[in-house]
Design a protein around this motif. Sequence first.
Motif, short mmCIF file in Angstrom:
data_model
loop_
_atom_site.label_atom_id
_atom_site.label_comp_id
_atom_site.label_asym_id
_atom_site.label_seq_id
_atom_site.Cartn_x
_atom_site.Cartn_y
_atom_site.Cartn_z
N VAL A 23 -0.07 14.00 -7.19
CA VAL A 23 -0.88 13.76 -6.25
C VAL A 23 -2.25 14.02 -6.66
O VAL A 23 -3.36 13.26 -5.84
N ALA A 24 -3.09 15.04 -6.89
CA ALA A 24 -4.85 15.03 -7.33
C ALA A 24 -4.99 13.90 -7.69
O ALA A 24 -6.05 13.48 -7.47
N TRP A 25 -4.51 13.95 -9.30
CA TRP A 25 -5.19 12.55 -9.51
C TRP A 25 -4.94 11.42 -8.91
O TRP A 25 -6.19 10.44 -8.64
N LEU A 26 -3.96 10.86 -7.75
CA LEU A 26 -4.14 9.88 -6.71
C LEU A 26 -5.18 9.77 -6.20
O LEU A 26 -5.60 9.31 -5.94
N GLN A 27 -5.88 10.86 -5.53
CA GLN A 27 -6.45 11.03 -4.96
C GLN A 27 -7.62 10.83 -4.76
O GLN A 27 -8.63 10.28 -4.26
N GLN A 28 -7.96 10.90 -6.92
CA GLN A 28 -9.38 11.07 -7.07
C GLN A 28 -8.99 9.25 -7.16
O GLN A 28 -10.28 8.47 -7.59
N GLY A 29 -7.32 8.69 -7.45
CA GLY A 29 -8.22 7.02 -7.42
C GLY A 29 -8.70 6.52 -5.90
O GLY A 29 -9.10 5.35 -5.52
N TYR A 30 -7.98 6.96 -4.71
CA TYR A 30 -8.81 7.02 -3.53
C TYR A 30 -9.99 6.42 -3.76
O TYR A 30 -10.52 5.92 -2.71
N ASP A 31 -10.56 7.98 -3.95
CA ASP A 31 -11.82 8.47 -4.04
C ASP A 31 -13.07 7.56 -4.26
O ASP A 31 -13.57 7.09 -3.47
N SER A 32 -12.23 7.30 -5.11
CA SER A 32 -12.87 6.18 -6.40
C SER A 32 -12.98 4.55 -5.84
O SER A 32 -14.04 4.11 -5.92
N GLY A 33 -12.09 4.40 -4.83
CA GLY A 33 -11.74 2.56 -4.44
C GLY A 33 -11.53 2.80 -5.54
O GLY A 33 -10.92 1.11 -4.83
N MET A 34 -10.59 3.07 -6.32
CA MET A 34 -10.06 1.94 -6.99
C MET A 34 -8.12 1.94 -6.71
O MET A 34 -7.80 0.69 -6.83
N PHE A 35 -7.68 2.69 -6.13
CA PHE A 35 -6.59 2.83 -5.39
C PHE A 35 -7.18 1.81 -3.78
O PHE A 35 -7.48 2.09 -3.17
N LEU A 36 -5.68 1.42 -3.43
CA LEU A 36 -5.30 0.66 -1.88
C LEU A 36 -4.77 0.94 -1.30
O LEU A 36 -3.75 1.08 -0.49
N ALA A 37 -3.49 1.67 -2.19
CA ALA A 37 -2.28 1.61 -1.20
C ALA A 37 -0.79 2.14 -2.47
O ALA A 37 -1.10 1.86 -4.34
N SER A 38 -0.09 3.06 -2.53
CA SER A 38 1.23 3.65 -3.23
C SER A 38 2.35 4.36 -2.53
O SER A 38 2.36 4.31 -1.68
N GLY A 39 2.78 4.28 -3.58
CA GLY A 39 4.60 4.98 -3.35
C GLY A 39 5.55 5.35 -4.15
O GLY A 39 5.38 4.30 -4.86
N ARG A 40 6.19 5.47 -3.59
CA ARG A 40 7.54 5.55 -4.41
C ARG A 40 8.40 4.53 -4.15
O ARG A 40 8.32 3.51 -3.54
N LYS A 41 9.45 4.26 -5.77
CA LYS A 41 10.66 2.66 -5.59
C LYS A 41 11.57 3.71 -4.72
O LYS A 41 11.87 5.33 -5.20
N ASN A 42 12.01 3.30 -4.48
CA ASN A 42 13.89 3.50 -3.16
C ASN A 42 14.73 2.50 -4.47
O ASN A 42 14.84 1.44 -4.55
N PRO A 43 15.42 3.06 -5.22
CA PRO A 43 15.92 4.31 -5.47
C PRO A 43 15.07 5.27 -6.51
O PRO A 43 13.85 4.91 -6.85
N ARG A 44 14.47 6.10 -6.60
CA ARG A 44 13.00 7.35 -6.90
C ARG A 44 13.65 7.26 -8.66
O ARG A 44 14.21 7.88 -8.87
N THR A 45 12.79 5.97 -9.12
CA THR A 45 12.71 6.10 -10.69
C THR A 45 11.69 6.08 -10.57
O THR A 45 11.00 5.66 -12.55
N GLY A 46 10.23 5.99 -9.80
CA GLY A 46 8.72 5.85 -10.28
C GLY A 46 8.06 5.75 -9.21
O GLY A 46 8.56 6.20 -8.22
N GLY A 47 6.94 4.92 -9.32
CA GLY A 47 6.35 4.16 -7.56
C GLY A 47 5.76 2.89 -8.77
O GLY A 47 5.45 2.58 -9.85
N ILE A 48 4.25 2.53 -7.15
CA ILE A 48 3.95 1.59 -7.83
C ILE A 48 2.78 1.37 -6.93
O ILE A 48 2.83 2.78 -5.74
#
Length: 94
Positions: A23-48
Amino acid sequence: MFILDLSYIAPVEAADAHMDAHVAWLQQGYDSGMFLASGRKNPRTGGIILARGERAAVEAFCAADPFTQHRIAEYRITEAAVSRTAAGLEALKG
């Protein structure tokens, strides 16, 4: 734009053990402007993650994910040339 498809290669309990660091790594992605959206897969096999930037930078950033470093998950990176969006999602365009 890139679609980062994260798939667990270890039990979900291993992901839970490293979730705070991920989650801290994800926040770095958002802070840098690289990430636009994220979330878990359902069922929980990973994320997008929806990301933007140069492919080499996106690949390098994914390699720095604690989930990657601890062999909890693997990324499949798909580049997409978004040409149309719903109102409010124009940031997804190339």
